[in-house]
Design an enzyme around this catalytic site. Sequence first.
Site, PDB file in Angstrom:
ATOM      1  N   CYS A   1      -5.688  68.884 108.043  1.00  0.00           N
ATOM      2  CA  CYS A   1      -4.779  67.852 107.350  1.00  0.00           C
ATOM      3  C   CYS A   1      -3.515  67.746 108.237  1.00  0.00           C
ATOM      4  O   CYS A   1      -3.296  68.505 109.147  1.00  0.00           O
ATOM      5  CB  CYS A   1      -4.283  68.285 106.004  1.00  0.00           C
ATOM      6  SG  CYS A   1      -5.645  68.666 104.900  1.00  0.00           S
TER       7      CYS A   1
ATOM      8  N   ARG B   1      -6.455  64.914 114.599  1.00  0.00           N
ATOM      9  CA  ARG B   1      -6.650  66.564 113.937  1.00  0.00           C
ATOM     10  C   ARG B   1      -8.038  66.441 113.066  1.00  0.00           C
ATOM     11  O   ARG B   1      -8.342  67.233 112.920  1.00  0.00           O
ATOM     12  CB  ARG B   1      -5.462  66.968 112.986  1.00  0.00           C
ATOM     13  CG  ARG B   1      -4.233  66.960 113.867  1.00  0.00           C
ATOM     14  CD  ARG B   1      -2.683  67.293 112.637  1.00  0.00           C
ATOM     15  NE  ARG B   1      -2.989  68.399 112.186  1.00  0.00           N
ATOM     16  CZ  ARG B   1      -2.677  69.559 112.445  1.00  0.00           C
ATOM     17  NH1 ARG B   1      -1.917  69.664 113.531  1.00  0.00           N
ATOM     18  NH2 ARG B   1      -2.931  70.675 111.506  1.00  0.00           N
TER      19      ARG B   1
ATOM     20  N   TRP C   1      -8.210  66.333 105.183  1.00  0.00           N
ATOM     21  CA  TRP C   1      -9.552  67.188 105.716  1.00  0.00           C
ATOM     22  C   TRP C   1      -9.979  67.785 104.493  1.00  0.00           C
ATOM     23  O   TRP C   1      -9.415  68.927 104.394  1.00  0.00           O
ATOM     24  CB  TRP C   1      -9.244  67.773 107.195  1.00  0.00           C
ATOM     25  CG  TRP C   1     -10.421  68.095 107.806  1.00  0.00           C
ATOM     26  CD1 TRP C   1     -11.211  67.396 108.567  1.00  0.00           C
ATOM     27  CD2 TRP C   1     -11.140  69.464 107.791  1.00  0.00           C
ATOM     28  NE1 TRP C   1     -12.351  68.209 108.933  1.00  0.00           N
ATOM     29  CE2 TRP C   1     -12.338  69.582 108.670  1.00  0.00           C
ATOM     30  CE3 TRP C   1     -10.693  70.694 107.158  1.00  0.00           C
ATOM     31  CZ2 TRP C   1     -13.079  70.545 108.821  1.00  0.00           C
ATOM     32  CZ3 TRP C   1     -11.545  71.737 107.337  1.00  0.00           C
ATOM     33  CH2 TRP C   1     -13.022  71.539 108.109  1.00  0.00           C
TER      34      TRP C   1
ATOM     35  N   ASN D   1      -0.755  70.950 103.163  1.00  0.00           N
ATOM     36  CA  ASN D   1      -1.665  71.291 104.128  1.00  0.00           C
ATOM     37  C   ASN D   1      -1.867  72.681 104.031  1.00  0.00           C
ATOM     38  O   ASN D   1      -0.797  73.552 103.590  1.00  0.00           O
ATOM     39  CB  ASN D   1      -0.933  71.267 105.622  1.00  0.00           C
ATOM     40  CG  ASN D   1      -0.936  69.898 106.310  1.00  0.00           C
ATOM     41  OD1 ASN D   1      -1.497  68.824 105.452  1.00  0.00           O
ATOM     42  ND2 ASN D   1      -0.594  69.735 107.592  1.00  0.00           N
ATOM     43  N   GLY D   2      -3.111  73.093 104.018  1.00  0.00           N
ATOM     44  CA  GLY D   2      -3.476  74.490 103.945  1.00  0.00           C
ATOM     45  C   GLY D   2      -4.282  74.769 102.576  1.00  0.00           C
ATOM     46  O   GLY D   2      -5.036  73.982 102.012  1.00  0.00           O
TER      47      GLY D   2
ATOM     48  N   GLU E   1     -18.431  77.661 128.101  1.00  0.00           N
ATOM     49  CA  GLU E   1     -17.376  76.486 127.911  1.00  0.00           C
ATOM     50  C   GLU E   1     -18.299  75.287 128.095  1.00  0.00           C
ATOM     51  O   GLU E   1     -18.243  74.307 127.353  1.00  0.00           O
ATOM     52  CB  GLU E   1     -16.217  76.613 128.760  1.00  0.00           C
ATOM     53  CG  GLU E   1     -14.951  75.517 128.720  1.00  0.00           C
ATOM     54  CD  GLU E   1     -14.623  75.371 127.422  1.00  0.00           C
ATOM     55  OE1 GLU E   1     -14.903  76.115 126.113  1.00  0.00           O
ATOM     56  OE2 GLU E   1     -13.775  74.362 127.044  1.00  0.00           O
TER      57      GLU E   1
ATOM     58  N   LYS F   1     -18.529  72.087 125.629  1.00  0.00           N
ATOM     59  CA  LYS F   1     -18.082  70.865 125.664  1.00  0.00           C
ATOM     60  C   LYS F   1     -19.017  69.527 125.374  1.00  0.00           C
ATOM     61  O   LYS F   1     -18.958  68.783 125.186  1.00  0.00           O
ATOM     62  CB  LYS F   1     -17.543  70.686 127.280  1.00  0.00           C
ATOM     63  CG  LYS F   1     -16.027  71.338 127.699  1.00  0.00           C
ATOM     64  CD  LYS F   1     -15.003  70.640 127.079  1.00  0.00           C
ATOM     65  CE  LYS F   1     -14.651  71.019 125.565  1.00  0.00           C
ATOM     66  NZ  LYS F   1     -13.878  72.341 125.213  1.00  0.00           N
TER      67      LYS F   1
ATOM     68  N   GLU G   1     -20.262  70.029 121.349  1.00  0.00           N
ATOM     69  CA  GLU G   1     -19.253  69.496 120.349  1.00  0.00           C
ATOM     70  C   GLU G   1     -18.865  68.043 120.193  1.00  0.00           C
ATOM     71  O   GLU G   1     -18.499  67.342 119.264  1.00  0.00           O
ATOM     72  CB  GLU G   1     -17.736  70.219 120.446  1.00  0.00           C
ATOM     73  CG  GLU G   1     -17.154  70.001 121.690  1.00  0.00           C
ATOM     74  CD  GLU G   1     -15.949  70.930 121.760  1.00  0.00           C
ATOM     75  OE1 GLU G   1     -15.112  71.362 120.712  1.00  0.00           O
ATOM     76  OE2 GLU G   1     -15.342  71.147 122.909  1.00  0.00           O
TER      77      GLU G   1
ATOM     78  N   HIS H   1     -35.607  87.149 128.148  1.00  0.00           N
ATOM     79  CA  HIS H   1     -35.745  87.993 126.981  1.00  0.00           C
ATOM     80  C   HIS H   1     -35.829  87.240 125.640  1.00  0.00           C
ATOM     81  O   HIS H   1     -35.638  87.797 124.829  1.00  0.00           O
ATOM     82  CB  HIS H   1     -34.413  89.144 126.829  1.00  0.00           C
ATOM     83  CG  HIS H   1     -34.426  89.897 128.127  1.00  0.00           C
ATOM     84  ND1 HIS H   1     -35.223  90.927 128.276  1.00  0.00           N
ATOM     85  CD2 HIS H   1     -33.667  89.764 129.211  1.00  0.00           C
ATOM     86  CE1 HIS H   1     -34.920  91.578 129.428  1.00  0.00           C
ATOM     87  NE2 HIS H   1     -33.920  90.896 130.040  1.00  0.00           N
TER      88      HIS H   1
ATOM     89  N   LYS I   1      -8.698  69.427 115.183  1.00  0.00           N
ATOM     90  CA  LYS I   1      -7.938  69.911 116.323  1.00  0.00           C
ATOM     91  C   LYS I   1      -7.419  71.547 116.194  1.00  0.00           C
ATOM     92  O   LYS I   1      -7.511  72.208 117.114  1.00  0.00           O
ATOM     93  CB  LYS I   1      -6.769  68.874 117.117  1.00  0.00           C
ATOM     94  CG  LYS I   1      -5.974  69.518 117.934  1.00  0.00           C
ATOM     95  CD  LYS I   1      -6.950  69.321 119.144  1.00  0.00           C
ATOM     96  CE  LYS I   1      -6.360  69.822 120.622  1.00  0.00           C
ATOM     97  NZ  LYS I   1      -7.412  70.095 121.547  1.00  0.00           N
TER      98      LYS I   1
HETATM   99  C1  F6R Z   1     -13.250  73.274 121.436  1.00  0.00           C
HETATM  100  C2  F6R Z   1     -11.974  73.499 121.114  1.00  0.00           C
HETATM  101  C3  F6R Z   1     -11.939  74.929 120.152  1.00  0.00           C
HETATM  102  C4  F6R Z   1     -10.492  75.492 120.282  1.00  0.00           C
HETATM  103  C5  F6R Z   1     -10.420  76.772 119.135  1.00  0.00           C
HETATM  104  C6  F6R Z   1      -9.226  77.377 119.122  1.00  0.00           C
HETATM  105  O1  F6R Z   1     -13.071  72.216 122.528  1.00  0.00           O
HETATM  106  O2  F6R Z   1     -10.886  73.056 121.152  1.00  0.00           O
HETATM  107  O3  F6R Z   1     -12.822  75.723 120.469  1.00  0.00           O
HETATM  108  O4  F6R Z   1     -10.413  76.231 121.540  1.00  0.00           O
HETATM  109  O5  F6R Z   1     -10.524  75.915 118.023  1.00  0.00           O
HETATM  110  O6  F6R Z   1      -8.078  76.600 119.164  1.00  0.00           O
HETATM  111  P1  F6R Z   1      -6.478  77.160 119.677  1.00  0.00           P
HETATM  112  O7  F6R Z   1      -6.720  77.187 121.184  1.00  0.00           O
HETATM  113  O8  F6R Z   1      -5.541  76.085 119.220  1.00  0.00           O
HETATM  114  O9  F6R Z   1      -6.316  78.459 119.006  1.00  0.00           O
END
Ligand code: F6R
Length: 609
Positions: free
Chosen positions: A2, A27, A73, A99-100, A483, A487, A490, A506, A604
């Site tokens: 949110c 977000r 959200w 939020n929360g 990573e 990328k 997601e 394995h 985000k």
């Molecule tokens: C993937 C991504 C997430 C963040 C994760 C941690 O592209 O952005 O996997 O890396 O949610 O977020 P932070 O770094 O804000 O703790």
Amino acid sequence: MCGIVGYNGSKKAVDILLDGLSKLEYRGYDSAGIAIRDNDIEVFKAKGKLSNLKEKIENKDLKGTCGIGHTRWATHGEPSEVNAHPHVSNDGNVTLVHNGIIENYQELILKLERHDYKLYSETDTEVLANIIDYYYKKYKMGPIDAINRTMVRVRGSYAIAVMFKEYPDEIWVARKDSPMIIGKNEDGTYLASDVPAILKYTKNVYYIDNLEAACLKKDKVIFYDLNGDEIQKELKEIKWDVSAAEKEGYEHFMIKEINEQPDVVKKTINSLVIDNKIDLSKTGLTVEEIKSFKQIYIVACGSAYHVGVCAQYILEDLTRVPVRVEIASEFRYRKPILDKKGLVIVISQSGETADSLAALREAKNQGVKTLGIINVVGSSIAREADHVLYTLAGPEIAVATTKAFSTQLIACYALAIEMGHVKRKINNKLYNNLINDLVKLPEQIEYILKNNTKNVQKISSKFSSIKDAFYIGRGLDYAISLEGSLKLKEVSYIHSEAYAAGELKHGTISLIEDGTLVIGIATQEEIFEKTISNLVEVKSRGAYVVVVAPEGVDVSKVANNTINVPITNKYFYPSLTVVPLQLIGYYITISKGLDVDKPRNLAKSVTVE
Ligand code: F6R
């Protein structure tokens, strides 16, 4: 997650709220709403995109100069208009956005029902609005008393913005474990859950702490502690550039942020390398402290965890101190036994990730020193960690991290080099060589972006209809495969997995069939031949193999396509190889016509567990 925005001043609130909410769209949200106060408080809500809300208020002349807004959200209750915020208490006395998560909301519902309150939505937020109203009426001691009694009564995490019918010139806010900043300029006061929402209006902000409340008047902000006593706060300046939160001609934030990497990596290096020496003085870590650490724990989530996996290889190699890297959501619940002479490093772009914050607190409870590698100044982890190393990525808007990831890598390199040197595990010559190579990284990343983007785009164009992909490598190449794979999946929704190349046989190799995409990363000289053998194994089972390798290294016997990166020190290849992997994720996604900046189901900053 949110988003919250609020304004109390001399300008029309509706424009500022809608603009602020649009800056929080990244977000992730599924409904939106605003409450504007003129004489009365009017609430407007809509399911879906912000444009739906805008349509609803298009023909209304909303003159009010005070208001709150929210993007929701869904957690409690489906995405719907009735569940969207703001929520209003039964007789309209309290209007609130939140939020929360309120953990004991069921118990609070029973309390409200005993006092004849009715609830119309499925949300914990409506419960909160009515609980505040209940205390407000029961004790008749005004907003701060009602808010503080509520904070004592509720469990969970929250950032709230509240308007009381009887206090027309005020917005009240409070928080616990959910981000919130308060801004101020000559025309009014602002509040937001995230900096980009108000960056255009002011760079001067107050950070409100856990279990504190504040009253936003048009010309000033008054802060209170849980006893209701006034407390003083200092106005701080945010260094971020307004343009960093705008697309500036790029089609998407993700590609803009990929292209910002040379610059932000350079800024981060420049803050850590002074006169050709690593300088960690801004973190407050002393040489004595660095010498004393006998064990390192790295805790993080998602991509930040992948940085930790890279750092584990480098830190152990350069410092000979054992390193353990853990996913924060696991660490916090497994009752970790921590070495008192250890250092717990929490890596987080937002500094607000709930699990990472909980991991930090676990470490602090056990009396172990903590270091946050954080991008957002004033965020919860930055405020609670013993030491902070700030990455200088600026605001990252695309949900999938790119530039913050790259700056986190730099922070870990600097830490590893300094710790290795201080502990006399690396000599002056290696120390100087490492720094020489480190400072070249920005121009090497720039080189890849300038010279390889077309090639990567062409290669990616073949894969928009694939169902699966595998990323494999050994050592640091495995770490960066994690990573690369994230990328891709997601943002493109293509199933993808990362494997340590030696582990494939394995079990997982049975999934390889004609045409399966396997992306191999092969930069580590000592284990290069072994990685190539693993790639030969998948190729002979029909895989289509793309290899990312340093310039001049011949991978033609196994690669259907090759992507080259410049030559660097073995420890720094993740900074270079990640760039084409980010580009692959980006280009495959846009060729599928998907929203690359806001992938489905994602947020985000994950401020709930
Ligand atoms: C993937 C991504 C997430 C963040 C994760 C941690 O592209 O952005 O996997 O890396 O949610 O977020 P932070 O770094 O804000 O703790």
